[in-house]
Design an enzyme around this catalytic site. Structure first.
Site, PDB file in Angstrom:
ATOM      1  N   ASP A 214      39.518  40.162  37.541  1.00  0.00           N
ATOM      2  CA  ASP A 214      40.925  40.403  37.904  1.00  0.00           C
ATOM      3  C   ASP A 214      41.142  41.890  38.199  1.00  0.00           C
ATOM      4  O   ASP A 214      41.849  42.260  39.138  1.00  0.00           O
ATOM      5  CB  ASP A 214      41.843  39.964  36.751  1.00  0.00           C
ATOM      6  CG  ASP A 214      41.486  38.577  36.263  1.00  0.00           C
ATOM      7  OD1 ASP A 214      41.747  37.616  36.982  1.00  0.00           O
ATOM      8  OD2 ASP A 214      40.888  38.463  35.170  1.00  0.00           O
TER       9      ASP A 214
ATOM     10  N   HIS B 219      43.478  35.814  31.135  1.00  0.00           N
ATOM     11  CA  HIS B 219      42.816  35.573  32.434  1.00  0.00           C
ATOM     12  C   HIS B 219      43.357  34.245  32.973  1.00  0.00           C
ATOM     13  O   HIS B 219      42.726  33.195  32.870  1.00  0.00           O
ATOM     14  CB  HIS B 219      41.300  35.506  32.249  1.00  0.00           C
ATOM     15  CG  HIS B 219      40.601  35.067  33.505  1.00  0.00           C
ATOM     16  ND1 HIS B 219      40.600  35.798  34.651  1.00  0.00           N
ATOM     17  CD2 HIS B 219      39.895  33.936  33.788  1.00  0.00           C
ATOM     18  CE1 HIS B 219      39.925  35.164  35.598  1.00  0.00           C
ATOM     19  NE2 HIS B 219      39.493  34.022  35.091  1.00  0.00           N
TER      20      HIS B 219
END
Ligand code: NAD
Ligand code: LMR
Length: 329
Positions: free
Chosen positions: A160, A188
């Site tokens: 990410d 996440h």
């Protein structure tokens, strides 16, 4: 050359990420070219044959730093003496699924693996959980390994982080190397919060870019947070090479340190920093010094960020409650 070889166990070794990561580990990209690697591949029995095929290809690369390759279907043997454990093996989500759908399916894998790590891992073991839902799977594994310090269990949010770096570079019209200090907060998952307010993007500050709230809320944040789903939709399979790359970078930085003046993002056990209560593994801005992550302190959190960090952390506590109900923690 480091005197001691490092034992690295990769679960899900016959899967997509396994295929992307093993060759990079064996070639020295994760722990450095001065380190000998003993690779252990853990798979379920039905996939051991495929792992054997990958091991044949590893042999055929003749990596001079690869000391040995062993294949297991028993976590106790696979984690015996392990220094670095990459817990990748889990079912990926398909189109239309949220990561939460994987809680029950995958949660059951990580308790027994945590127990096996507790039973036999080396005293310096570091565990990176990649398999989704990564944060809560890391929590499950950590809770089953009471003798291993909890901070040795990480969840991967480096992918990410890298996604955010790339999107910012494109927005700022600068190379990725000129972007730094973006932060992924929380889970996440689609609730994660990619925070640009402390970032540098070439000569501009992230806060300046964030003045365009339409870009921030309708473009940047959803593009980063929903990138996994976009890749599944486009590729017909979840991200693999980029996930492998992120795991390599996470472990490399954890072991060898982050560059001066820069931070990265990692899912680490909360210690109350930034108002994130203890009891979950949440993504924070981190630097690594002497082989340990430190949460970057003193960042000012504005109301915009606060609301989004809190929402993602709330989701982590919901996941925790869900796996508690399933008896997994
Ligand atoms: P894949 O289906 O290609 O491979 C998974 C492998 O895990 C399979 O070979 C399977 O046999 C194995 N496996 C299943 N249960 C196991 C167990 N108990 N022990 C050992 N091996 C086991 O999946 P993939 O694309 O490699 O993805 C793996 C996981 O990583 C998924 O959960 C996916 O959602 C996740 N992922 C996380 C991130 C992240 O940023 N954190 C990014 C991409 C993918
Ligand atoms: C990703 O972020 O690409 C992975 O976690 C896969 C997924 O399910 O989104």
């Amino acid at each position: 050359m480091n005197a001691q070889p490092v034992t690295v166990t990769v679960t899900g070794a016959a899967g997509q990420i396994g295929y992307g990561i093993l060759f990079r580990i064996a070639s020295g990209q994760m722990l450095g070219h001065d380190t000998q690697i003993r690779l252990r591949l853990l798979e379920i029995p039905q996939a051991v044959r495929a792992a054997e095929g990958t091991a044949m290809e590893l042999d055929d690369c003749a990596f001079d730093r690869l000391e040995s390759i062993e294949i297991f279907d028993d976590p106790v043997k696979a984690f015996d003496g392990v220094n670095v454990a990459l817990l990748v093996g889990a079912r990926p989500r398909g189109a239309g699924m949220e990561r939460a759908d994987l809680l029950a399916a995958n949660g059951g894998i990580f308790g027994p693996q945590g127990e096996a790590i507790n039973a036999g891992a080396a005293s310096d073991v570091r565990v990176l959980v990649v398999g989704n839902p990564a944060n809560t799977n890391a929590l499950i594994a950590a809770q089953h390994a009471p003798d291993v310090p909890v901070e040795r269990f990480n969840a991967m949010t480096r992918l990410d982080h890298n996604r955010a770096l790339s999107q910012l570079a494109r927005r700022g019209g600068v190379p990725v190397r000129d972007v730094r200090n973006v932060t992924i907060w929380g889970n996440h998952s689609a609730s994660q919060y990619p925070d640009v307010f402390h970032a540098r993007v070439g000569s501009r500050s992230g806060a300046e870019l964030a003045e365009d709230r339409t870009w921030l809320t309708e473009d940047f944040i959803p593009t980063v947070a929903k990138r996994g789903a976009a890749i599944i939709e486009a590729r017909g399979a979840s991200s693999a090479a980029s996930a492998a790359n992120a795991a390599i970078e996470h472990v490399r930085d954890w072991v060898r340190g982050t560059p001066e003046g820069e931070w990265t993002s990692a899912g680490v056990p909360s210690n109350g920093a930034y108002g994130v209560p203890e009891g979950v593994i949440s993504s924070f801005p981190v630097v690594s010094r002497d082989g340990e992550w430190q949460i970057v302190d003193g960042l000012e959190i504005n109301d915009f960020s606060r609301e989004r960090i809190d929402a993602s952390v709330a989701e982590l506590f919901e996941e925790r409650a869900a796996v508690e109900k399933l008896g997994l923690v």
